[in-house]
Every structure is written in structure tokens, then in C-alpha cells.
Write a protein that holds these residues in place. Structure first.
Motif, PDB file in Angstrom:
ATOM      1  N   GLY A 159       0.828  -1.192   0.000  1.00  0.00           N
ATOM      2  CA  GLY A 159       0.000   0.000   0.000  1.00  0.00           C
ATOM      3  C   GLY A 159       0.864   1.244   0.000  1.00  0.00           C
ATOM      4  O   GLY A 159       2.076   1.181  -0.203  1.00  0.00           O
ATOM      5  N   THR A 179      -1.024  -8.868  -2.760  1.00  0.00           N
ATOM      6  CA  THR A 179      -2.249  -8.161  -2.435  1.00  0.00           C
ATOM      7  C   THR A 179      -1.910  -6.682  -2.292  1.00  0.00           C
ATOM      8  O   THR A 179      -1.039  -6.323  -1.497  1.00  0.00           O
ATOM      9  N   TYR A 181      -3.454  -2.626  -1.784  1.00  0.00           N
ATOM     10  CA  TYR A 181      -4.615  -1.971  -1.189  1.00  0.00           C
ATOM     11  C   TYR A 181      -4.501  -0.463  -1.326  1.00  0.00           C
ATOM     12  O   TYR A 181      -3.409   0.087  -1.506  1.00  0.00           O
ATOM     13  N   TYR A 182      -5.646   0.172  -1.270  1.00  0.00           N
ATOM     14  CA  TYR A 182      -5.719   1.628  -1.176  1.00  0.00           C
ATOM     15  C   TYR A 182      -6.250   1.975   0.203  1.00  0.00           C
ATOM     16  O   TYR A 182      -7.219   1.357   0.691  1.00  0.00           O
ATOM     17  N   PHE A 189      -7.743   0.881   5.912  1.00  0.00           N
ATOM     18  CA  PHE A 189      -7.998   0.132   4.683  1.00  0.00           C
ATOM     19  C   PHE A 189      -9.328   0.549   4.055  1.00  0.00           C
ATOM     20  O   PHE A 189     -10.350   0.629   4.736  1.00  0.00           O
ATOM     21  N   ILE A 192      -9.147  -3.249  -1.686  1.00  0.00           N
ATOM     22  CA  ILE A 192      -8.123  -4.286  -1.796  1.00  0.00           C
ATOM     23  C   ILE A 192      -8.116  -4.844  -3.210  1.00  0.00           C
ATOM     24  O   ILE A 192      -9.163  -4.956  -3.859  1.00  0.00           O
ATOM     25  N   ASP A 193      -6.916  -5.178  -3.708  1.00  0.00           N
ATOM     26  CA  ASP A 193      -6.754  -5.676  -5.076  1.00  0.00           C
ATOM     27  C   ASP A 193      -5.905  -6.942  -5.042  1.00  0.00           C
ATOM     28  O   ASP A 193      -4.723  -6.895  -4.738  1.00  0.00           O
ATOM     29  N   LEU A 198      -9.360  -3.007  -7.702  1.00  0.00           N
ATOM     30  CA  LEU A 198      -9.688  -2.612  -6.331  1.00  0.00           C
ATOM     31  C   LEU A 198     -11.179  -2.792  -6.055  1.00  0.00           C
ATOM     32  O   LEU A 198     -12.019  -2.272  -6.783  1.00  0.00           O
ATOM     33  N   PHE A 201     -12.682  -3.181   0.714  1.00  0.00           N
ATOM     34  CA  PHE A 201     -12.103  -4.010   1.772  1.00  0.00           C
ATOM     35  C   PHE A 201     -13.251  -4.559   2.621  1.00  0.00           C
ATOM     36  O   PHE A 201     -14.253  -3.861   2.843  1.00  0.00           O
TER      37      PHE A 201
END
Length: 363
Positions: A159, A179, A181-182, A189, A192-193, A198, A201
Motif C-alpha cells: 500500500g 495483495t 490496497y488503497y 484500509f 483491496i486488489d 480494487l 475491503f
């Protein structure tokens, strides 16, 4: 009360546990802070009026580079520990490598996770960590891949900034389960990608209002010490001003509204230009920003961090992939300054350019 903890404390984890058990709020000091920066934080602490549920404090910098102290409850992190543990494979042992300094909210989150029974933290360089997983930024992941992946490393949670597809592919080819995440220091959080874009979460709801992303989740911070930052809340929803789109349940980020460049009546999203530049072989990373210029408003400028020499086809690739208004008009190269967590320090890039400290290139 808030207790400052030096980042070079011999047993940092034990000190954090001691502060939390006493009912106080730890804030990790960064030994690289300037005296003025540290004094600004100390002044905030001296005037602190803490929420009753405050458990953790972390420092983040705004677009101006000035410090903000983010406060959050214990639950606002703890409620995501199970999901993060699954992503990291916490039950297999081996610990989690944390290359970002402990003052960053990314690393402090993982230390809080450890105190609640999560994987053992390994601070510092990843190569010698013996860790089975990594929680860090794309910059940290690239450093691991460039140095040769340590044998035990099998999972990474990335991230802090955008993870390029090429970097994900390199890591997966090396046997690392990826994994991305943004999130944000204020929101924790958000999305999640795991390779297909994405998505929210677990436990988070997403909504885009007038082009701005709002979230509803149990992970939102309580607020700030001192002067406020971008966090806004409305009836259980919160935003930090990131522009976004939701398409078929997948989140597409378009950058902060205040980072948009207005040039000759066109609105340029820096992240879209940066994505094109990072896709050019030989460009390690890029920061795009506006430089004031009358009468057009601003010129689009780009600061490139290169793997070696400047690629010969930069101009051709830019012209082929970007509309004229989006093409950088001024170019600079060098090492991109970064925040404590490894994210590009956009404000510092602009300051260096305006101060004449950056290497200007003719492209």
C-alpha cells in the motif's frame, strides 16, 4: 496522554505495549525529523485534548509538508486484523517484514497487530529478515525484487501508493502472493486488489459523490490533533477528498481534487500521466505536478526517477499515449524524495523544482 517514543528504542514493541497497558497513546518519533518539525508536533501534544477512546497516534504530512497527527481508537485497527492476517498468512510463522520506519502509520498498524497476537514484526532491511511476508510500499517491494527475493518470502501486502502491473507481475513470477490496497492514514484500509482490480475491503462501503470518494467503515480515525486535515465526516461516512470512479464494483482512483492541474481550460489528473510515464521501460517512478504559468494557468511538469540513462523514446511514447494538454512541458530527473513510509513526497518534489535544486532535462 500522548507519549513520544524514539524510533530507535531498543525494544520498541515492548515500549509500545507498556504505554498501551498504562492507558496512554504512543506516538513514534522519527529521528530524521527536523528540529522545527519535531517542535511543531510537540506543541500539538502539549495542547492535546484527546478523545476518550484514543489509543494510537501517527504522523502524516499534508500537501504543504506540514505535520498532522492522526488519532484513532484501538478498535479502528483491530477490526481489520483478521482480514490482514489471512492475507499475510499469519498462521504459518516467519514474521512480517516492515521496511518502512515505525513512525509511518503503515508500520505502526503492523506493530499494533503484533500486540494483538499477529505475526512477529521484523523491522529494517527485508533481505536478512527471514520473514515469510512483507507489509510495505511499492518502493520497498521493488528493492526486494532488485536485490533478489529472500527464500522465505511468500506473501506481500502493498500500500501507500499505486502498484504498477509490471511490478506485480515481477513479484508473482518470483513466487510472491500479491495483495495491494488503497487506504489513507485517516481511513485505514479502504479497498483491496488481489489481481482483478480494487474492490471494497471487507467491512467497508464505498460511494462516489460528485466525483469524490466517500467511505463508511469501522476503520475511520477519530480526527486530528491541532489544525485539521482533509478528513471530513457526514452521518457515518468519511472522505479525504480523493477523486474516484466506481465501475462494476471496482474502484478507479483519480487522485486528490487539490492535486488536479488546470492548464489552458483542461483538467489534468497527475496520476493518469504518471501511470503512462511509469510504463516506459527505464522509468522507475514519476511525479507529475503543475508549475504556474500565465496565461494558461499551469504547465504540466514531470519529475522522473530513472533506472539508468534517460530512455530515448520518452517523447514518442508520451505523444502516442497522451492528449496534447496532458503532455509534460517541463522535465526533471533525479531521486524522488519520499515520506517515511516510502510514498513520493509530492510537496518536496515541487519545492525542489521551484528552488532550482532539481536537474532539468530537455526531452
Amino acid at each position: 496522554m500522548i507519549v513520544l517514543v524514539r524510533d530507535d528504542t531498543v525494544d520498541l514493541l515492548a515500549r509500545l505495549r507498556e504505554i498501551r497497558e498504562a492507558g496512554d497513546v504512543p506516538l513514534v518519533d522519527d529521528s530524521r525529523w527536523s528540529g522545527a518539525y519535531r517542535a511543531a508536533i510537540a506543541a500539538m501534544i502539549a495542547e492535546a485534548d484527546l478523545p476518550r477512546d484514543a489509543a494510537w497516534a501517527s504522523v502524516t504530512s499534508g500537501s504543504s509538508g506540514s505535520p498532522r497527527v492522526v488519532l484513532r481508537s484501538a478498535a479502528s485497527w483491530e477490526d481489520s486484523f483478521d482480514t490482514v492476517g489471512e492475507v499475510l498468512g499469519a498462521g504459518v510463522g516467519g514474521g512480517v517484514a516492515l521496511p518502512a520506519p515505525p513512525t509511518s502509520s503503515l508500520t505502526l498498524f503492523s506493530l499494533a497487530h503484533t500486540l494483538a497476537g499477529g505475526p512477529a514484526p521484523v523491522l529494517g532491511p527485508v533481505a536478512a529478515s527471514g520473514a515469510a511476508s512483507l507489509h510495505g510500499t511499492p518502493q520497498a517491494l521493488r528493492a526486494v525484487l532488485d536485490a533478489g527475493v529472500p527464500t522465505p518470502l511468500r506473501a506481500a501486502l502493498i500500500g501507500g501508493s499505486h502498484l504498477d502491473p509490471e511490478l506485480r507481475e515481477r513479484a508473482e513470477a518470483a513466487g510472491i502472493r500479491m495483495t495491494a490496497y488503497y487506504g489513507a492514514a485517516e481511513l485505514s484500509f479502504v479497498a483491496i486488489d488481489e489481481g482483478d482490480g480494487l474492490r471494497a475491503f471487507p467491512g467497508v462501503e464505498l460511494d462516489v459523490r460528485d466525483g469524490v470518494l466517500w467511505v463508511r467503515s469501522p476503520f475511520i480515525a477519530s480526527g486530528y490533533l491541532g489544525a485539521g486535515g482533509p478528513l471530513r465526516q457526514d452521518d457515518g461516512w468519511a472522505t479525504v477528498g480523493d477523486r474516484a470512479e466506481l465501475v462494476d464494483g471496482r474502484l478507479r482512483l483519480l487522485g486528490r481534487a487539490d492535486d488536479a492541474i488546470l492548464s489552458a481550460s483542461a483538467t489534468i489528473v497527475p496520476e493518469e500521466v504518471e501511470a503512462v510515464l511509469r510504463g516506459i521501460p527505464g522509468v522507475r517512478d514519476a511525479v507529475v505536478f503543475g508549475l504556474p504559468r500565465e496565461p494558461v494557468g499551469a504547465l504540466v511538469a514531470a519529475f522522473l526517477e530513472l533506472d539508468g540513462d534517460l530512455p530515448e523514446d520518452v517523447r514518442a511514447r508520451v505523444d502516442a499515449q497522451l492528449a496534447p494538454a496532458h503532455r509534460p512541458r517541463q522535465w526533471f530527473t533525479g531521486v524522488i524524495p519520499r515520506t517515511a513510509s516510502g510514498k513520493p513526497a509530492r510537496a518536496d518534489v515541487v519545492r525542489r523544482v521551484r528552488a532550482g535544486e532539481a536537474h532539468r532535462r530537455a526531452i
